[in-house]
Motif scaffolding. Structure first.
Motif, short mmCIF file in Angstrom:
data_model
loop_
_atom_site.label_atom_id
_atom_site.label_comp_id
_atom_site.label_asym_id
_atom_site.label_seq_id
_atom_site.Cartn_x
_atom_site.Cartn_y
_atom_site.Cartn_z
N TYR A 57 77.85 -27.32 -6.52
CA TYR A 57 76.95 -26.85 -5.48
C TYR A 57 76.02 -27.99 -5.06
CZ TYR A 57 73.60 -24.04 -2.95
OH TYR A 57 72.78 -23.54 -1.97
N GLU A 58 75.89 -28.20 -3.77
CA GLU A 58 75.01 -29.24 -3.23
C GLU A 58 73.77 -28.59 -2.65
OE1 GLU A 58 77.36 -31.36 -0.36
OE2 GLU A 58 78.85 -31.95 -1.84
N PRO A 59 72.66 -28.61 -3.38
CA PRO A 59 71.43 -27.98 -2.86
C PRO A 59 70.81 -28.79 -1.73
CG PRO A 59 70.97 -29.11 -4.91
CD PRO A 59 72.46 -29.22 -4.69
N VAL A 60 69.87 -28.18 -1.06
CA VAL A 60 69.11 -28.85 0.00
C VAL A 60 68.28 -29.97 -0.64
CG1 VAL A 60 67.29 -28.57 1.72
CG2 VAL A 60 68.95 -26.74 1.34
N THR A 61 68.26 -31.13 0.00
CA THR A 61 67.41 -32.23 -0.47
C THR A 61 66.39 -32.56 0.62
OG1 THR A 61 68.82 -33.96 0.45
CG2 THR A 61 69.34 -33.20 -1.80
N PRO A 62 65.24 -33.13 0.23
CA PRO A 62 64.24 -33.51 1.24
C PRO A 62 64.80 -34.49 2.27
CG PRO A 62 63.26 -33.54 -0.93
CD PRO A 62 64.75 -33.33 -1.13
N GLY A 63 65.61 -35.44 1.82
CA GLY A 63 66.20 -36.39 2.76
C GLY A 63 67.13 -35.73 3.75
N GLU A 64 67.86 -34.74 3.29
CA GLU A 64 68.77 -34.01 4.17
C GLU A 64 67.98 -33.22 5.23
OE1 GLU A 64 72.50 -30.90 3.72
OE2 GLU A 64 71.06 -31.06 2.08
N LEU A 65 66.88 -32.62 4.81
CA LEU A 65 66.04 -31.88 5.76
C LEU A 65 65.50 -32.80 6.85
CD1 LEU A 65 64.00 -29.54 3.41
CD2 LEU A 65 65.63 -28.83 5.16
N ALA A 66 65.13 -34.02 6.46
CA ALA A 66 64.58 -34.97 7.43
C ALA A 66 65.67 -35.52 8.35
CB ALA A 66 63.89 -36.12 6.69
N ALA A 67 66.89 -35.67 7.83
CA ALA A 67 67.96 -36.31 8.60
C ALA A 67 68.68 -35.37 9.56
CB ALA A 67 68.98 -36.91 7.63
N ARG A 82 75.41 -28.78 12.32
CA ARG A 82 76.29 -29.91 12.06
C ARG A 82 77.71 -29.59 12.54
NH1 ARG A 82 73.57 -31.35 6.31
NH2 ARG A 82 75.20 -32.89 6.07
N PRO A 83 78.47 -30.61 12.90
CA PRO A 83 79.76 -30.38 13.58
C PRO A 83 80.76 -29.53 12.79
CG PRO A 83 79.41 -32.73 13.15
CD PRO A 83 78.16 -32.03 12.76
N GLY A 84 80.84 -29.73 11.48
CA GLY A 84 81.78 -28.94 10.69
C GLY A 84 81.41 -27.48 10.61
N VAL A 85 80.12 -27.18 10.63
CA VAL A 85 79.65 -25.80 10.60
C VAL A 85 79.96 -25.13 11.94
CG1 VAL A 85 77.66 -24.30 10.19
CG2 VAL A 85 77.86 -26.46 8.96
N LEU A 104 77.61 -12.15 6.98
CA LEU A 104 77.94 -13.06 5.88
C LEU A 104 77.12 -14.32 6.06
CD1 LEU A 104 80.90 -11.70 6.84
CD2 LEU A 104 81.57 -12.92 4.78
N HIS A 105 76.59 -14.82 4.96
CA HIS A 105 75.91 -16.12 4.94
C HIS A 105 76.90 -17.07 4.27
CE1 HIS A 105 72.71 -19.09 4.20
NE2 HIS A 105 73.31 -19.26 3.03
N ILE A 106 77.27 -18.14 4.97
CA ILE A 106 78.29 -19.08 4.48
C ILE A 106 77.70 -20.48 4.48
CG2 ILE A 106 80.60 -20.01 4.86
CD1 ILE A 106 81.14 -17.39 6.52
N GLU A 107 77.77 -21.15 3.31
CA GLU A 107 77.26 -22.52 3.20
C GLU A 107 78.40 -23.49 2.98
OE1 GLU A 107 74.34 -22.77 0.08
OE2 GLU A 107 73.10 -21.19 0.98
N LEU A 108 78.26 -24.69 3.54
CA LEU A 108 79.26 -25.74 3.41
C LEU A 108 78.72 -26.93 2.63
CD1 LEU A 108 80.30 -25.40 7.06
CD2 LEU A 108 81.95 -25.31 5.24
N THR A 109 79.63 -27.71 2.07
CA THR A 109 79.24 -28.97 1.44
C THR A 109 78.82 -29.95 2.54
OG1 THR A 109 81.47 -29.89 1.62
CG2 THR A 109 80.94 -28.67 -0.42
N ASN A 110 78.14 -31.02 2.16
CA ASN A 110 77.75 -32.04 3.13
C ASN A 110 78.96 -32.63 3.85
OD1 ASN A 110 74.80 -32.67 3.32
ND2 ASN A 110 75.03 -32.63 1.10
N LYS A 111 79.99 -32.97 3.10
CA LYS A 111 81.18 -33.59 3.70
C LYS A 111 81.81 -32.66 4.73
CE LYS A 111 85.62 -35.69 2.74
NZ LYS A 111 86.61 -36.07 1.73
N ALA A 112 81.99 -31.39 4.37
CA ALA A 112 82.58 -30.45 5.31
C ALA A 112 81.69 -30.26 6.52
CB ALA A 112 82.85 -29.12 4.63
#
Length: 159
Positions: free
Chosen positions: A22-32, A37-40, A137-145
């Motif tokens: 599981y890839e949680p939210v990171t502060p850097g990701e929130l800022a970036a 995102r395109p895959g979503v 449904l709430h669906i989360e993706l990895t960063n890569k996806a």
């Protein structure tokens, strides 16, 4: 609920063998990331193409907020989560099974649906958040996806 478990256990991959952390939210990701995102977007469009006639509709992707009832950032704030609204449990079950069965290939890392949550490689659990997610449904993706998945790729995954 039992149908989900049975279906997932009959899948051509063993849930316990999936190595998807599981890839949680990171502060850097929130800022970036300040939007969907395109895959979503690709996954949303793909699911709606197949399930819109059953009444599924877009419930949104990007929403910079905290998780309801908590002080942690929502995955929606990174553009890595989508909500798919459904008219009934049967439609939601079909979408859940579609995304869960192909998780190693479609990048889905977490799903909340109808009072339960699921992460690849783990058992379905009772969801204890404030919203039981009975209408979507709430669906989360990895960063890569989230960054690289395309509708063309999804077409190959679900072929």
């Amino acid at each position: 609920f039992c149908r989900w478990r049975k279906f997932l256990s009959q899948s051509h991959h063993k849930q316990k063998d999936i190595n998807m952390n599981y890839e949680p939210v990171t502060p850097g990701e929130l800022a970036a990331h300040r939007g969907p995102r395109p895959g979503v977007i690709a996954l949303r469009n793909f699911l709606l193409f197949f399930f819109a006639n059953a009444g599924a509709r877009d419930g949104g992707i990007y929403n910079p907020r905290t998780v309801r009832g908590r002080n942690t950032p929502s995955m929606h704030g990174t553009g890595r989560a989508l909500d798919i609204m459904v008219p009934d449990k049967q439609t939601g079950d079909l979408i859940f099974l579609a995304v869960a069965k192909k998780a190693p290939w479609n990048g889905v890392q977490y799903v909340i649906w109808h009072g339960h949550s699921w992460h690849p490689g783990e058992a379905i659990r009772r969801y204890t958040g404030t919203n039981p997610h009975t209408d979507h449904l709430h669906i989360e993706l990895t960063n890569k996806a989230a960054d690289t998945m395309t509708v063309d790729w999804l077409g190959k995954v679900y072929k």
